[in-house]
Design an enzyme around this catalytic site. Sequence first.
Site, PDB file in Angstrom:
ATOM      1  CB  ILE A 246       6.559 -13.463  16.918  1.00  0.00           C
ATOM      2  CG1 ILE A 246       6.507 -14.370  18.022  1.00  0.00           C
ATOM      3  CG2 ILE A 246       5.137 -12.832  16.496  1.00  0.00           C
ATOM      4  CD1 ILE A 246       5.971 -15.877  17.785  1.00  0.00           C
ATOM      5  CD  GLU A 247       9.960 -14.618  10.617  1.00  0.00           C
ATOM      6  OE1 GLU A 247       9.976 -14.268   9.326  1.00  0.00           O
ATOM      7  OE2 GLU A 247      10.885 -15.340  10.706  1.00  0.00           O
ATOM      8  N   GLY A 248       4.582 -12.642  12.378  1.00  0.00           N
ATOM      9  CA  GLY A 248       3.045 -12.375  11.776  1.00  0.00           C
ATOM     10  C   GLY A 248       2.395 -12.327  12.768  1.00  0.00           C
TER      11      GLY A 248
END
Length: 293
Positions: free
Chosen positions: A147-149
């Site tokens: 999860i990067e956003g």
Amino acid sequence: MAKQLALFSLLIMLLAVGINAGGIAIYWGQNGGEGTLADTCSTGNYDFVNLAFLATFGNDQTPMINLAGHCDPYSNGCTNLTTDIKSCQAKGIKVMITLGGAAGSYYLTSAADAKQVASYLWNNFLGGKSSTRPLGEAVLDGIDFDIEGGTTQHWDDLAMYLSEYNGQGKKVYLTAAPQCPFPDAYIGTALKTGLFDYVWVQFYNNPPCQYSGGITNLEDAWKQWTTEIPTTKIFLGLPASPTAAGSGYIPVGDLTSQVLPAIKGSAKYGGVMLWDKYYDDQTGYSSSIKSHV
């Protein structure tokens, strides 16, 4: 007597090596030129393969996988991967579907939204039933969080709802790929739940905690992760080539002579994660490090 002592010492040494022996996790799916999934598993180099990515989900969006040039999800073309997935699993390799990535459209708006996404994942990738399973009938081993956003909320809810499916057939493994600055901005809270089995921390694109000619920053971050996150094993996440990430590549010699000896003493040491199969093909990185991991 001397012979017996020598043999005993050798056995102790082999036992110690066995205890600290780690595995290699690889990401596959973002470059059509990286070979098939079956070929990936046939190398014998990998213990975990993360299929990247399920890049669209949450907030009532229609979930959609993106496996680049490998198959077209819009025409159900990725269902052909069932055979490859099963062949990987027959070799003892765990195959996960990775949520998120750097360029997806995903976020969770509430606990109810997280529950809905968990139900979708169970029915479409894990042990549930659905007529629209994107990868066909193969039952994956678990869910990987990259999860990067999106939002920073409700990833703990998603992990909790997914873990509730554990009693319904084979175990659902939960894994994650947080950035090395601690705690991770998106899934820091989720990781504190203790529900994740394997955490492959990205020690790249993050100069304050990655290797850059010296090991101090990386070692300090490693100690923090292994001390504060309740999980079975933590992996050292690295780019498989200098061009696979903006920064953080560790030359094979440095990894095997300096970095691995510094972190393998940890009881939570699990091995090395590499981004990704395409770049690993270019350098042979996993083959070069496998006997040291």
